[in-house]
Design a protein around this motif. Structure first.
Motif, PDB file in Angstrom:
ATOM      1  N   LEU A   8       0.669  35.429 -31.273  1.00  0.00           N
ATOM      2  CA  LEU A   8      -0.033  36.702 -31.276  1.00  0.00           C
ATOM      3  C   LEU A   8       0.368  37.510 -30.069  1.00  0.00           C
ATOM      4  N   PHE A   9       0.472  38.813 -30.234  1.00  0.00           N
ATOM      5  CA  PHE A   9       0.735  39.693 -29.108  1.00  0.00           C
ATOM      6  C   PHE A   9      -0.379  40.717 -29.034  1.00  0.00           C
ATOM      7  N   TYR A  10      -0.876  40.949 -27.845  1.00  0.00           N
ATOM      8  CA  TYR A  10      -1.873  41.994 -27.639  1.00  0.00           C
ATOM      9  C   TYR A  10      -1.479  42.792 -26.408  1.00  0.00           C
ATOM     10  N   SER A  11      -1.565  44.114 -26.517  1.00  0.00           N
ATOM     11  CA  SER A  11      -1.323  44.958 -25.356  1.00  0.00           C
ATOM     12  C   SER A  11      -2.284  46.121 -25.454  1.00  0.00           C
ATOM     13  N   GLY A  12      -2.909  46.514 -24.364  1.00  0.00           N
ATOM     14  CA  GLY A  12      -3.835  47.618 -24.527  1.00  0.00           C
ATOM     15  C   GLY A  12      -4.140  48.386 -23.273  1.00  0.00           C
ATOM     16  N   ARG A  13      -4.388  49.671 -23.407  1.00  0.00           N
ATOM     17  CA  ARG A  13      -4.949  50.493 -22.344  1.00  0.00           C
ATOM     18  C   ARG A  13      -6.434  50.646 -22.645  1.00  0.00           C
ATOM     19  N   LYS A  14      -7.222  49.707 -22.178  1.00  0.00           N
ATOM     20  CA  LYS A  14      -8.675  49.755 -22.376  1.00  0.00           C
ATOM     21  C   LYS A  14      -9.039  49.799 -23.844  1.00  0.00           C
ATOM     22  N   ILE A  18      -4.742  52.195 -28.076  1.00  0.00           N
ATOM     23  CA  ILE A  18      -3.702  52.753 -27.208  1.00  0.00           C
ATOM     24  C   ILE A  18      -2.999  51.608 -26.495  1.00  0.00           C
ATOM     25  N   ILE A  19      -1.724  51.483 -26.703  1.00  0.00           N
ATOM     26  CA  ILE A  19      -0.995  50.335 -26.165  1.00  0.00           C
ATOM     27  C   ILE A  19      -0.257  50.740 -24.904  1.00  0.00           C
ATOM     28  N   LEU A  20      -0.188  49.821 -23.951  1.00  0.00           N
ATOM     29  CA  LEU A  20       0.377  50.127 -22.640  1.00  0.00           C
ATOM     30  C   LEU A  20       1.753  50.758 -22.742  1.00  0.00           C
ATOM     31  N   LEU A  21       2.686  50.070 -23.343  1.00  0.00           N
ATOM     32  CA  LEU A  21       4.047  50.571 -23.411  1.00  0.00           C
ATOM     33  C   LEU A  21       4.279  51.147 -24.808  1.00  0.00           C
ATOM     34  N   LYS A  22       4.208  52.441 -24.889  1.00  0.00           N
ATOM     35  CA  LYS A  22       4.338  53.140 -26.166  1.00  0.00           C
ATOM     36  C   LYS A  22       5.723  53.769 -26.213  1.00  0.00           C
ATOM     37  N   ILE A  23       6.529  53.353 -27.173  1.00  0.00           N
ATOM     38  CA  ILE A  23       7.925  53.752 -27.228  1.00  0.00           C
ATOM     39  C   ILE A  23       8.195  54.484 -28.537  1.00  0.00           C
ATOM     40  N   VAL A  24       8.793  55.660 -28.441  1.00  0.00           N
ATOM     41  CA  VAL A  24       9.207  56.422 -29.613  1.00  0.00           C
ATOM     42  C   VAL A  24      10.729  56.424 -29.664  1.00  0.00           C
ATOM     43  N   ARG A  47       4.986  43.110 -28.828  1.00  0.00           N
ATOM     44  CA  ARG A  47       4.172  43.306 -27.620  1.00  0.00           C
ATOM     45  C   ARG A  47       4.153  44.762 -27.160  1.00  0.00           C
ATOM     46  N   TYR A  48       4.899  45.626 -27.844  1.00  0.00           N
ATOM     47  CA  TYR A  48       4.886  47.052 -27.531  1.00  0.00           C
ATOM     48  C   TYR A  48       4.518  47.842 -28.778  1.00  0.00           C
TER      49      TYR A  48
END
Length: 535
Positions: A8-14, A18-24, A47-48
């Motif tokens: 499992l991967f989890y990443s978050g800004r609170k 909203i995920i910490l590293l947001k890549i477009v 993880r992103y």
């Protein structure tokens, strides 16, 4: 999926949304080679928050622009996959100047050297291009090696194959079609029609079966029906990617020295064309000579697979993960926490990691308990932090002392250049990682204090990831309590490591380990095993 395989991967800004590293990642059009490559990273970017959007390079639609603006304004990194799109969007949106920007340079020679300075990083997809663009990062083209598989039933038949992004004169398709006509061979041609008159000229040779579009499954079957893949392009190429597909599928390669061919042509894994593009006679002779040497074709198949199979999407994704993290201040750190028991101590340990003043970090949690009840605690924790959290269950069986295995899994999962190991029973002081990083040097293994100053113990320590991997990581033969520190210390010391206490890297025990009296039998067993290993 079993617990042993659960990832499992989890990443978050609170929060989850909203995920910490947001890549477009911005591509030219759906279905293009660039789209294929960008989406090839998706399975390995859990993880992103990694999103791929298409924006037409010259005439973007209103909906494309609105969608890009909606997601890009909230992104941490914009990865432009096409220089024309990059210029178009940079001129249109002034707020992009504040964003971290990457150019993955699929179109060589489009920008001048001064324009590359608009990007934080430029990715060159072959080494020829990397040498021309100062400061660019080389990340090789790759394919889905789980999909493209070797054809064990290859035969020397009369089918040649060409797969190209565009059907046009610079690709040298007509010359191959004429050579096929001269030799009584068939040419299987796949590619987007961009010059209709040129395509008609190719088809008039009478030896060509043409498909503009086909599924991956259909293309794979076409490779399996082919004796030889030909790349006769005289254009400034990045790839082509289809060479990799053919190599992994077991189709021998005849190619000009373009794109990434210099990196792939090792140990005679392919035959090179050296004659001028319009020299049909030399091309015909090259094809005829190669097809007449079946033993060489068989050797080329095996050598090409050995090289092509290393060009996996998973490897490219890992390189991009490291590139993305390199855009932020500080050397990327991966904190590895192995857990088994002491469930009540886990949250305190994790909260001490969240409180670190070092920003560029990720957390890898390796749970070695087959009956773990920790997942809900970790999920709740992951919702509250501003860095990636990776959870991996590494257990194999009940009462299995898998500490070395769990740590090794964490090392492999890590994308940071620096590793910090922290036992679940330990609470790090808020500046511990910063103190470790400040003092770390190659071939040094730093360790901190845990209320008292002792000799080296790796359960609160810091080392360069590459140094530890080259040293052999942790010994999984130490599968009971009582030998891990002795083994890793003596082995790395004999390899030239220096083990140094950093008194300013402090921590506190949350809970003490089991009483020594309960572990004496395990300790004796491991000491005897290490004795037989000359430790």
């Amino acid at each position: 999926m079993s617990k042993q395989e659960h990832l499992l991967f989890y990443s978050g800004r609170k929060g989850w949304d909203i995920i910490l590293l947001k890549i477009v990642s911005v591509i030219d059009q759906i279905g293009s080679d660039i789209d294929y490559l960008a989406n090839g990273l998706l399975p390995y970017m859990d993880r992103y928050d990694y999103q791929v959007f298409d924006v037409h390079p010259t005439t973007p639609s209103t909906s494309q622009l609105m969608r890009f603006e909606k997601y890009a304004k909230d992104a941490d990194i914009i990865d432009f996959q096409h220089p024309h799109i990059a210029l178009l969007l940079l001129n249109r949106y002034s707020w992009l100047s504040e964003k971290k920007k990457i150019l993955t340079n699929h179109i060589p020679d489009y920008l001048n050297n001064s324009q590359y300075s608009m990007f934080d990083k430029v990715v060159s997809l072959n080494k020829t291009l990397q040498r021309r663009i100062r400061g660019s990062v080389f990340i090789s083209l790759t394919v889905d090696t789980n999909f493209w598989t070797f054809n064990d039933k290859w035969t020397n038949n009369k089918n040649l194959i060409m797969v190209t992004d565009e059907i046009k004169q610079e690709k040298g398709i007509f010359e191959v079609a004429v050579a096929c006509r001269n030799l009584g061979l068939n040419l299987l041609l796949v590619g987007r029609k961009s010059d209709e008159s040129y395509l008609n000229k190719v088809l008039e040779t009478g030896r060509v079966t043409y498909r503009q579009e086909m599924s991956k499954e259909e293309l794979q079957q076409l490779y399996y029906q082919s004796t030889l893949y030909v790349c006769n392009s005289d254009e400034s190429e990045i790839g082509p990617v289809s060479i990799l597909e053919a190599m992994i599928s077991g189709v021998p390669i005849l190619s000009r020295l373009v794109g990434h061919v210099p990196e792939l042509n090792k140990k005679n894994s392919m035959r090179l064309l050296e004659s001028p593009l319009n020299d049909v006679a030399s091309l015909t002779n090259a094809i005829e000579n190669l097809l007449s040497n079946e033993q060489e074709l068989l050797v080329m198949r095996e050598r090409a697979w050995q090289i092509g199979s290393k060009q996996a999407d998973e490897r490219r994704a890992y390189n991009y993960q490291k590139l993305y993290r390199s855009l932020f201040p500080g050397t990327p750190v991966s904190v590895i926490v192995t857990i088994y028991e002491y469930n009540h101590a886990i949250l305190n340990c994790l909260q001490s990691i969240a409180a670190q003043d070092y920003v560029n970090k990720e957390l890898i949690i390796c749970d070695d308990n087959p009956n773990s009840e920790n997942q809900s605690v970790i999920e709740e924790f992951a919702r509250s932090v501003s860095f990636p959290v990776v959870y991996r269950n590494t257990s194999r069986k009940e009462n299995d002392y898998g500490l070395a295995r769990a740590r090794n899994v964490g090392i492999i999962e890590a994308s940071g250049d620096i590793l910090v190991f922290c036992d679940q029973r330990i609470s790090m002081h808020s500046n511990a990682i910063s103190e470790f990083v400040k003092n770390l040097m190659p071939k040094k293994w730093l360790f901190g204090t845990k209320g008292i100053i002792k000799g080296f113990v790796e359960n609160f320590s810091c080392v360069y990831r590459n140094d530890l991997i080259r040293a052999g990581m942790f010994c999984e033969r130490v599968d009971e309590y009582g030998g891990a520190t002795q083994e890793i210390f003596k082995r790395t010391y004999s390899q030239g490591f220096k083990h140094e206490l950093i008194p300013t890297a402090n921590s506190t025990f949350i809970v003490e380990s089991l009483s020594l009296s309960k572990r004496r039998p395990e300790i004796i067993k491991m000491r005897n095993r290490l004795y037989r290993m000359n430790f």
